[in-house]
Design an enzyme around this catalytic site. Structure first.
Site, PDB file in Angstrom:
ATOM      1  N   GLY A   1       0.818  -1.211   0.000  1.00 31.27           N
ATOM      2  CA  GLY A   1       0.000   0.000   0.000  1.00 31.27           C
ATOM      3  C   GLY A   1       0.848   1.255   0.000  1.00 31.27           C
ATOM      4  N   SER A   2       0.168   2.397  -0.075  1.00 29.61           N
ATOM      5  CA  SER A   2       0.884   3.665  -0.221  1.00 29.61           C
ATOM      6  C   SER A   2       1.632   4.054   1.057  1.00 29.61           C
ATOM      7  CB  SER A   2      -0.094   4.770  -0.626  1.00 29.61           C
ATOM      8  OG  SER A   2      -1.179   4.830   0.280  1.00 29.61           O
ATOM      9  N   THR A   3       1.086   3.711   2.229  1.00 28.50           N
ATOM     10  CA  THR A   3       1.779   4.047   3.480  1.00 28.50           C
ATOM     11  C   THR A   3       3.056   3.219   3.597  1.00 28.50           C
ATOM     12  OG1 THR A   3      -0.462   4.255   4.391  1.00 28.50           O
ATOM     13  CG2 THR A   3       1.368   4.509   5.936  1.00 28.50           C
TER      14      THR A   3
ATOM     15  N   LYS B   1      -8.340  -5.003   6.185  1.00 31.33           N
ATOM     16  CA  LYS B   1      -7.272  -4.872   5.218  1.00 31.33           C
ATOM     17  C   LYS B   1      -7.706  -5.500   3.893  1.00 31.33           C
ATOM     18  CE  LYS B   1      -3.080  -5.726   6.277  1.00 31.33           C
ATOM     19  NZ  LYS B   1      -2.773  -4.578   5.402  1.00 31.33           N
TER      20      LYS B   1
ATOM     21  N   GLU C   1      -0.883 -10.976   3.326  1.00 32.24           N
ATOM     22  CA  GLU C   1      -0.719 -10.115   4.512  1.00 32.24           C
ATOM     23  C   GLU C   1      -1.085 -10.890   5.777  1.00 32.24           C
ATOM     24  OE1 GLU C   1      -1.548  -5.823   2.363  1.00 32.24           O
ATOM     25  OE2 GLU C   1      -3.224  -6.829   3.301  1.00 32.24           O
TER      26      GLU C   1
END
Ligand code: 5RP
Length: 223
Positions: free
Chosen positions: A33-35, A98, A107
């Site tokens: 993800g972006s984070t 998620k 994940e």
């Protein structure tokens, strides 16, 4: 402050946390993800001190390799000390939704195989009741309609995520209109449906620490 800046703040917090606890030959789990992408950028500064990483998606593995960070197969690594990953929603018990990036199964496997799950998120992700974000469920393609009918019986509105094939070759149903009052119970109920590979509720094994990026800096949430 923009959401992106809050994500960057949380990622820097995770980097500081990991750097302080880094030991020789440590392998860490890296989510999707972006984070997490911001975290990978930070991590590249200490790539030489890491034995390597285990990635929760093909996209993350690619990004790690671009930063010259080795990526290993989980099977050869045993238990990981730390797993860093983002979330679509988190409650105050550190239970999560998620899978917005369709990487939920890998994940969940890495979270299960890690001693500490460090979750990173911007402030908008912290909620009192999970479920406003549609809950992703990874399904075997031929079971999609069957699973969707069972989800309706549980009170949810499943929507097929168009043009999405997971790294495992499966499909995603996103469940709308759930007020998830008992995340553990729903996680188990969804797992009982034949054809479900994983669901995006991380309740049984939630995060251990949540680092929330805020305009004032990093807020640490623990149970
Ligand atoms: C991917 C995920 C991500 O952690 C989640 O979607 C959060 O992403 P972002 O950091 O881009 O907001 O679960 O499957």
């Amino acid at each position: 402050m923009a959401v992106d800046e809050q994500k960057r703040t949380a990622a820097r917090g995770a980097f500081d946390y990991v750097e302080k606890r880094l030991e020789n030959d440590m392998v860490i789990g890296v989510g999707t993800g972006s984070t997490v992408d911001y975290f990978i950028t930070e991590l590249s500064a200490i790539a030489h001190r890491l034995a390597g990483t285990v990635a929760s998606s093909v996209a993350t593995a690619q990004r790690l390799k671009e930063h010259n960070i080795p990526v290993f197969d989980l099977n050869g690594c045993g238990m990981l000390e730390i797993y860093v990953d983002g979330a679509d929603e988190a409650n105050h018990n550190l239970q999560l939704i998620k899978g917005g990036g369709a990487a939920l199964t890998r994940e969940k496997v890495i979270a299960a195989a890690s001693r500490l799950f460090l979750c990173v998120a911007d402030e908008s992700k912290l909620v009192h009741v999970l479920g406003e974000f549609p809950l992703p469920v990874e399904v075997i393609p031929m079971a999609r309609s069957h699973v969707a009918r069972q989800i309706v019986k549980l009170g949810g509105d499943p929507v097929y995520r168009e043009a999405c094939v997971t790294d495992n070759g499966n499909h995603i149903l996103d469940i709308y209109n759930l007020d998830i009052m008992d995340p553990r119970k729903l996680e188990q109920a969804l797992n009982q449906i034949t054809g479900v590979v994983t669901n995006g509720l991380f309740a049984e094994r939630g995060a251990d620490i949540l680092l929330v990026g805020t305009d004032q800096g990093v807020r640490t949430v623990t149970c």
